[in-house]
Scaffold this motif. Structure first.
Motif, mmCIF file in Angstrom:
data_model
loop_
_atom_site.group_PDB
_atom_site.id
_atom_site.type_symbol
_atom_site.label_atom_id
_atom_site.label_comp_id
_atom_site.label_asym_id
_atom_site.label_seq_id
_atom_site.Cartn_x
_atom_site.Cartn_y
_atom_site.Cartn_z
ATOM 1 N N GLU A 7 0.832 -1.208 0.000
ATOM 2 C CA GLU A 7 0.000 0.000 0.000
ATOM 3 C C GLU A 7 0.865 1.257 0.000
ATOM 4 O O GLU A 7 0.538 2.236 -0.687
ATOM 5 C CB GLU A 7 -0.921 0.004 1.222
ATOM 6 C CG GLU A 7 -2.008 -1.054 1.160
ATOM 7 C CD GLU A 7 -2.743 -1.227 2.469
ATOM 8 O OE1 GLU A 7 -3.941 -1.583 2.417
ATOM 9 O OE2 GLU A 7 -2.138 -1.009 3.556
ATOM 10 N N ARG A 8 1.970 1.236 0.742
ATOM 11 C CA ARG A 8 2.886 2.388 0.733
ATOM 12 C C ARG A 8 3.468 2.587 -0.659
ATOM 13 O O ARG A 8 3.539 3.719 -1.160
ATOM 14 C CB ARG A 8 4.004 2.206 1.756
ATOM 15 C CG ARG A 8 3.553 2.421 3.186
ATOM 16 C CD ARG A 8 4.708 2.597 4.164
ATOM 17 N NE ARG A 8 5.751 1.611 4.040
ATOM 18 C CZ ARG A 8 5.774 0.444 4.679
ATOM 19 N NH1 ARG A 8 4.794 0.112 5.504
ATOM 20 N NH2 ARG A 8 6.772 -0.391 4.518
ATOM 21 N N THR A 11 0.729 3.926 -3.036
ATOM 22 C CA THR A 11 0.433 5.321 -2.716
ATOM 23 C C THR A 11 1.563 6.233 -3.179
ATOM 24 O O THR A 11 1.318 7.307 -3.742
ATOM 25 C CB THR A 11 0.186 5.480 -1.205
ATOM 26 O OG1 THR A 11 -0.941 4.676 -0.844
ATOM 27 C CG2 THR A 11 -0.085 6.932 -0.832
ATOM 28 N N GLU A 14 1.263 6.773 -6.861
ATOM 29 C CA GLU A 14 0.151 7.671 -7.174
ATOM 30 C C GLU A 14 0.514 9.119 -6.859
ATOM 31 O O GLU A 14 0.201 10.029 -7.639
ATOM 32 C CB GLU A 14 -1.106 7.225 -6.416
ATOM 33 C CG GLU A 14 -1.629 5.889 -6.904
ATOM 34 C CD GLU A 14 -2.577 5.186 -5.954
ATOM 35 O OE1 GLU A 14 -3.114 4.125 -6.346
ATOM 36 O OE2 GLU A 14 -2.795 5.673 -4.824
ATOM 37 N N VAL A 46 6.328 7.747 1.025
ATOM 38 C CA VAL A 46 5.468 7.156 2.056
ATOM 39 C C VAL A 46 6.330 6.287 2.968
ATOM 40 O O VAL A 46 6.021 5.141 3.268
ATOM 41 C CB VAL A 46 4.259 6.396 1.459
ATOM 42 C CG1 VAL A 46 3.242 6.065 2.526
ATOM 43 C CG2 VAL A 46 3.585 7.194 0.340
ATOM 44 N N TRP A 56 -1.489 12.611 3.826
ATOM 45 C CA TRP A 56 -2.842 13.019 3.443
ATOM 46 C C TRP A 56 -2.857 14.447 2.907
ATOM 47 O O TRP A 56 -3.542 14.743 1.917
ATOM 48 C CB TRP A 56 -3.793 12.887 4.633
ATOM 49 C CG TRP A 56 -4.296 11.490 4.792
ATOM 50 C CD1 TRP A 56 -3.806 10.526 5.615
ATOM 51 C CD2 TRP A 56 -5.392 10.896 4.084
ATOM 52 N NE1 TRP A 56 -4.527 9.361 5.466
ATOM 53 C CE2 TRP A 56 -5.502 9.564 4.542
ATOM 54 C CE3 TRP A 56 -6.277 11.351 3.127
ATOM 55 C CZ2 TRP A 56 -6.478 8.692 4.060
ATOM 56 C CZ3 TRP A 56 -7.245 10.487 2.647
ATOM 57 C CH2 TRP A 56 -7.344 9.176 3.105
ATOM 58 N N ARG A 59 -1.429 14.429 -0.540
ATOM 59 C CA ARG A 59 -2.414 13.816 -1.450
ATOM 60 C C ARG A 59 -3.420 14.867 -1.913
ATOM 61 O O ARG A 59 -3.679 15.038 -3.099
ATOM 62 C CB ARG A 59 -3.120 12.677 -0.723
ATOM 63 C CG ARG A 59 -4.294 12.065 -1.479
ATOM 64 C CD ARG A 59 -5.541 12.106 -0.579
ATOM 65 N NE ARG A 59 -6.620 11.316 -1.097
ATOM 66 C CZ ARG A 59 -7.698 11.841 -1.673
ATOM 67 N NH1 ARG A 59 -7.828 13.134 -1.821
ATOM 68 N NH2 ARG A 59 -8.668 11.052 -2.105
ATOM 69 N N TYR A 76 -6.508 7.864 -6.230
ATOM 70 C CA TYR A 76 -5.817 7.229 -5.116
ATOM 71 C C TYR A 76 -6.583 5.963 -4.747
ATOM 72 O O TYR A 76 -7.794 6.007 -4.541
ATOM 73 C CB TYR A 76 -5.713 8.182 -3.921
ATOM 74 C CG TYR A 76 -4.771 9.325 -4.213
ATOM 75 C CD1 TYR A 76 -3.403 9.164 -4.082
ATOM 76 C CD2 TYR A 76 -5.252 10.560 -4.643
ATOM 77 C CE1 TYR A 76 -2.530 10.202 -4.357
ATOM 78 C CE2 TYR A 76 -4.386 11.599 -4.929
ATOM 79 C CZ TYR A 76 -3.026 11.417 -4.785
ATOM 80 O OH TYR A 76 -2.159 12.438 -5.067
ATOM 81 N N VAL A 78 -5.575 3.755 -2.196
ATOM 82 C CA VAL A 78 -5.471 3.465 -0.765
ATOM 83 C C VAL A 78 -6.002 4.646 0.041
ATOM 84 O O VAL A 78 -6.814 4.482 0.945
ATOM 85 C CB VAL A 78 -4.022 3.128 -0.357
ATOM 86 C CG1 VAL A 78 -3.914 2.885 1.137
ATOM 87 C CG2 VAL A 78 -3.515 1.920 -1.141
ATOM 88 N N LEU A 79 -5.549 5.843 -0.306
ATOM 89 C CA LEU A 79 -5.995 7.048 0.385
ATOM 90 C C LEU A 79 -7.276 7.568 -0.264
ATOM 91 O O LEU A 79 -7.318 8.629 -0.878
ATOM 92 C CB LEU A 79 -4.907 8.123 0.361
ATOM 93 C CG LEU A 79 -3.562 7.748 0.973
ATOM 94 C CD1 LEU A 79 -2.619 8.941 0.951
ATOM 95 C CD2 LEU A 79 -3.722 7.218 2.383
#
Length: 104
Positions: A7-8, A11, A14, A46, A56, A59, A76, A78-79
């Motif tokens: 996930e990191r 992210t 992205e 990340v 966040w 993002r 995004y 994950v976020l």
């Protein structure tokens, strides 16, 4: 709420894609967010040691910067807006500033 390595990584990709789509340079983003380039680099990566609130905020900042540049932001995965509610429980989320273009 902790992101796993996959996930990191996703992210980070992205965030980097939206940075490229924004047309902004790292020094622009660092100045707008009031961060050092090193801290911004950790946020973009990340890094597990980075502040989740920073991630966040970045993002949201990059999403708006891409929209302001007339582009379509990379979504995004994950976020997400849905995960923002959970993040608010765990972290202090801050409103993202907008990049203001200065014309000579």
């Amino acid at each position: 709420m902790t992101l796993n390595p996959a996930e990191r990584h996703r992210t980070s990709e992205e965030l980097l894609d939206n940075l490229a789509r924004s047309g902004l340079e790292l020094h622009d983003v660092a100045a707008d967010l009031g961060r050092t380039r090193e801290r911004l680099r950790g946020t973009l990566d990340v890094d597990p040691a980075s502040d989740p609130g920073d991630v966040w905020q970045l993002r949201d900042y990059l999403r708006q910067a891409v929209l302001d540049a007339g582009g379509a932001p990379t979504p995004y995965t994950v976020l997400t807006d849905r995960s923002r509610g959970m993040a608010r429980v765990w972290f202090r989320l801050r409103k993202a500033p907008r990049h203001v273009l200065v014309t000579p």
